[in-house]
Design a protein around this motif. Structure first.
Motif, PDB file in Angstrom:
ATOM      1  N   GLN A   6      30.618  11.323 -46.084  1.00 43.47           N
ATOM      2  CA  GLN A   6      29.182  11.559 -46.010  1.00 43.47           C
ATOM      3  C   GLN A   6      28.761  12.575 -47.077  1.00 43.47           C
ATOM      4  OE1 GLN A   6      27.280   9.888 -43.991  1.00 43.47           O
ATOM      5  NE2 GLN A   6      25.306  10.899 -44.286  1.00 43.47           N
ATOM      6  N   THR A   7      27.756  12.229 -47.843  1.00 45.14           N
ATOM      7  CA  THR A   7      27.369  13.084 -48.961  1.00 45.14           C
ATOM      8  C   THR A   7      25.860  13.268 -49.006  1.00 45.14           C
ATOM      9  OG1 THR A   7      27.234  11.174 -50.416  1.00 45.14           O
ATOM     10  CG2 THR A   7      29.317  12.379 -50.412  1.00 45.14           C
ATOM     11  N   PHE A   8      25.433  14.316 -49.728  1.00 50.75           N
ATOM     12  CA  PHE A   8      24.020  14.543 -49.983  1.00 50.75           C
ATOM     13  C   PHE A   8      23.905  15.267 -51.311  1.00 50.75           C
ATOM     14  CE2 PHE A   8      25.585  17.963 -47.261  1.00 50.75           C
ATOM     15  CZ  PHE A   8      25.283  19.081 -48.023  1.00 50.75           C
ATOM     16  N   HIS A 115      18.131  19.734 -49.429  1.00 50.64           N
ATOM     17  CA  HIS A 115      18.946  18.655 -49.981  1.00 50.64           C
ATOM     18  C   HIS A 115      18.288  17.326 -49.612  1.00 50.64           C
ATOM     19  CE1 HIS A 115      20.489  18.953 -45.817  1.00 50.64           C
ATOM     20  NE2 HIS A 115      20.608  17.654 -45.928  1.00 50.64           N
ATOM     21  N   ASP A 117      18.892  12.940 -48.750  1.00 48.11           N
ATOM     22  CA  ASP A 117      19.843  11.930 -48.277  1.00 48.11           C
ATOM     23  C   ASP A 117      19.691  10.647 -49.082  1.00 48.11           C
ATOM     24  OD1 ASP A 117      17.457  10.844 -47.429  1.00 48.11           O
ATOM     25  OD2 ASP A 117      17.814  11.208 -45.289  1.00 48.11           O
ATOM     26  N   GLY A 118      20.395   9.617 -48.673  1.00 43.71           N
ATOM     27  CA  GLY A 118      20.406   8.358 -49.412  1.00 43.71           C
ATOM     28  C   GLY A 118      19.051   7.696 -49.494  1.00 43.71           C
ATOM     29  N   THR A 119      18.276   7.745 -48.412  1.00 47.02           N
ATOM     30  CA  THR A 119      16.955   7.117 -48.417  1.00 47.02           C
ATOM     31  C   THR A 119      16.048   7.747 -49.469  1.00 47.02           C
ATOM     32  OG1 THR A 119      17.136   6.600 -46.058  1.00 47.02           O
ATOM     33  CG2 THR A 119      14.928   6.600 -47.015  1.00 47.02           C
ATOM     34  N   GLY A 160      23.056   3.633 -46.684  1.00 52.58           N
ATOM     35  CA  GLY A 160      24.048   4.685 -46.465  1.00 52.58           C
ATOM     36  C   GLY A 160      23.605   5.998 -47.068  1.00 52.58           C
ATOM     37  N   ASP A 161      24.568   6.886 -47.285  1.00 53.15           N
ATOM     38  CA  ASP A 161      24.267   8.221 -47.776  1.00 53.15           C
ATOM     39  C   ASP A 161      24.139   8.235 -49.293  1.00 53.15           C
ATOM     40  OD1 ASP A 161      26.816   7.914 -48.685  1.00 53.15           O
ATOM     41  OD2 ASP A 161      27.701   9.505 -47.464  1.00 53.15           O
ATOM     42  N   CYS A 162      24.010   9.446 -49.860  1.00 51.45           N
ATOM     43  CA  CYS A 162      23.822   9.567 -51.308  1.00 51.45           C
ATOM     44  C   CYS A 162      24.992   8.987 -52.089  1.00 51.45           C
ATOM     45  CB  CYS A 162      23.629  11.041 -51.690  1.00 51.45           C
ATOM     46  SG  CYS A 162      21.981  11.679 -51.356  1.00 51.45           S
ATOM     47  N   THR A 164      26.923   6.438 -51.347  1.00 48.51           N
ATOM     48  CA  THR A 164      26.798   4.983 -51.384  1.00 48.51           C
ATOM     49  C   THR A 164      25.707   4.557 -52.362  1.00 48.51           C
ATOM     50  OG1 THR A 164      27.463   4.890 -49.059  1.00 48.51           O
ATOM     51  CG2 THR A 164      26.377   2.935 -49.966  1.00 48.51           C
ATOM     52  N   THR A 212      30.077  12.512 -55.145  1.00 51.15           N
ATOM     53  CA  THR A 212      31.224  12.044 -54.355  1.00 51.15           C
ATOM     54  C   THR A 212      32.502  12.829 -54.608  1.00 51.15           C
ATOM     55  OG1 THR A 212      32.012  10.447 -56.010  1.00 51.15           O
ATOM     56  CG2 THR A 212      30.253   9.717 -54.509  1.00 51.15           C
TER      57      THR A 212
END
Length: 546
Positions: A6-8, A115, A117-119, A160-162, A164, A212
């Motif tokens: 999981q990343t941001f 920070h 997120d993916g969205t 997904g998250d950042c 992805t 990542t």
């Protein structure tokens, strides 16, 4: 690629992204330069992208350095990256990259966030691609715009998250880059991918690693010369195009910039105008460089103006123009104002204009050393704080086989003294010794207006006081510029002197030069005076005593 945790994206990730992208572009610079055939085959896209990222990285580092305790906010880091890219953008692709970063910044800094997120990152990549297209007067497919749009499209389909999202964006951009030779005829004939798109893929690969922690394997990109080109692909490759590239920063309102776009579009091609909130970076190819600058003057306040004559900058036009033979020796100088830039240029020097508060980076100085196109180059930084930056630039170019001598001039008046004794016919070492001696024999002073109350070596000054600095230290504090300048000049001439050089800026009183010349005539009979107009320089007045 392997599944990532999981990343941001946060402030530290922005800083890491800048550093990784700068190193990657540094490694890929020559390769990208070599495949640069559109819109003009001037072989500098990789260098321009590197210089743009170098400015962005410096801005981010400055924000981090300004926070002694803890890191800056995510919004501050991202805005610094975008602003640094905007003020340092070079060339067509660098200007577009600056707009891509600005689009991301605007999308990601809405509201108070630490920070994203993916969205949010998906939305930012889409806004960046759209903003870049809007900035280009006539978008062409098969370019960096196509690659940016493909990255946004791929990100839109990633859930997904950042981590992805950035991996999907990178893969989408890479696939689009490989297809560019089929979209743009000049790329297909040359058997190369688009140089600007290649640079963007490198920047996105660095974003993947920053988010990542996994490095993206370096890949080579080859086109297929003359094969499978779309029948409708544009043919224009820059042959017979405009003679000049004009770039400048512009302070102007939105309505004035809209009118400027129309005027510049009628003057030339490759028009890209990026920025907003009163500050813009303008890039255009024209035959009448003066008209392009005049259009900027009518719209607002243009500065950091750069004009490149393609015919004199080794543009490859289908093999018709042979490479220019390098001259034996040249001088490169950093100057604080347009007036001095003209003076130095008349003396044969290649100049780099330094705006107050925005010193040139090492990459910009290195590019100027290369632009001098000489086997031997003398570099005059004309600023004590630029010495290390200039030394780094000199090392870069020495590694390419050019002999570079750095003379540690601390003021433009010392540079004038050095340039006055420069003789290209002398042996290089002897010429450097003579120029160094002339610079070292010149005491220098500058007159500045204090912006706030502070303690100096001459006592406490108040906001609005005039500071007279001699050899870098505050020696005199006075209420007005002319009187303070007279006191500074008297102190400098107490130790003797033969020639006084005055460089008068636009902000200096009209009569200051006449007053100082009269004082020298009346009180120092054996001393001559020469006056130059410096234009919009940082200090209202520079003084040199040889």
């Amino acid at each position: 690629m392997a599944q990532v945790p999981q990343t941001f994206l946060d402030a530290l990730a922005v800083r890491t992204w800048c550093g990784l992208a700068l190193r990657s572009l540094g490694r890929a610079r020559e390769e990208i330069d070599a495949i640069n055939v559109y819109p003009v085959a001037d072989g500098d896209t990789g260098t321009n992208l590197y210089l743009t990222l170098e400015s962005a990285t410096a801005a981010v580092e400055a924000v981090f350095a300004g926070h002694e305790e803890g890191d800056p906010s995510f919004a501050d880091a991202l805005r610094a990256m975008a602003h640094g890219a905007l003020i340092g953008a070079r060339g067509n692709s660098g200007t577009i990259l600056a707009q891509l970063l600005r689009g991301m910044s605007l999308a990601l800094t809405e509201g108070d966030v630490s920070h994203v997120d993916g969205t949010a990152l998906r939305r930012a990549l889409r806004r960046a691609a759209d903003a870049a297209r809007e900035a280009v007067a006539h978008p062409v497919e098969g370019t960096v715009l196509t690659v940016a749009s493909a990255a946004a499209d791929a990100a839109d389909g990633a859930e997904g998250d950042c981590g992805t999202v950035v991996v999907a964006a990178y893969e989408g951009a890479r696939a689009a880059l490989a297809a560019t030779p089929r979209q743009l005829a000049v790329l297909g004939r040359a058997g190369v991918v688009d140089a600007g798109g290649r640079g963007l893929v490198t920047v996105l690969a660095s974003l993947v690693e920053a988010v990542t922690g996994e490095a993206v394997p370096e890949r080579t990109y080859e086109g297929s010369a003359g094969a499978d080109v779309c029948p409708d692909a544009p043919e224009h490759a820059g042959e017979g195009g405009p003679a000049y590239e004009v770039i400048y920063l512009l302070e102007a309102g939105d309505a004035a910039v809209a009118r400027l776009r129309e005027r510049l579009d009628a003057l030339g091609d490759s028009l890209v105008v990026v920025g907003g909130d009163g500050l813009w970076n303008v890039h255009v190819h024209v035959d009448d460089a003066g008209a392009a600058v005049e259009a900027g003057v009518e719209a607002g306040r243009p500065y950091r103006i750069r004009i490149t004559h393609f015919a004199l900058d080794d543009v490859h036009t289908g093999g018709e123009r042979p490479p220019r033979e390098p001259v034996q020796r040249a001088v490169v100088a950093v100057v604080p104002g347009e007036g001095l830039a003209g003076l130095y240029a008349e003396a044969g020097a290649t100049t780099v204009l330094a705006r107050p508060g925005e010193p040139p980076a090492s990459g910009e100085l290195a590019q100027a050393l290369r632009r001098a196109h000489a086997r031997e180059v003398v570099l005059l930084p004309n600023d004590a704080e630029l010495r290390h930056t200039a030394a780094a630039a000199a090392e870069q170019v020495r590694a390419e086989g050019v002999r570079v001598a750095l003379i540690p001039t601390r003021s433009a008046v010392q540079g004038i003294a050095a340039l006055a004794v420069h003789e290209p016919e002398r042996r290089f070492d002897e010429d450097v010794v003579q120029m160094t001696s002339a610079a070292g024999a010149t005491r220098y002073a500058e007159l500045l207006v204090a912006e706030h109350r502070s303690w100096t070596t001459a006592g406490i000054c108040q906001a609005g006081d005039v500071l007279g600095l001699i050899d870098g230290d505050v020696a005199v504090i006075g209420p007005d510029l002319t009187g303070t300048a007279e006191t500074v000049l008297d102190r400098m001439l107490q130790a003797g002197g033969e020639l006084v050089t005055l460089v008068v800026g636009d902000d200096a009183p009209e009569a200051v030069a006449d007053r100082l010349e009269a004082r020298v005539r009346e009180s120092y009979l054996a001393v001559d005076t020469v006056v130059y107009r410096g234009g919009r320089q940082g200090a209202p007045l520079l003084i040199g005593v040889e």
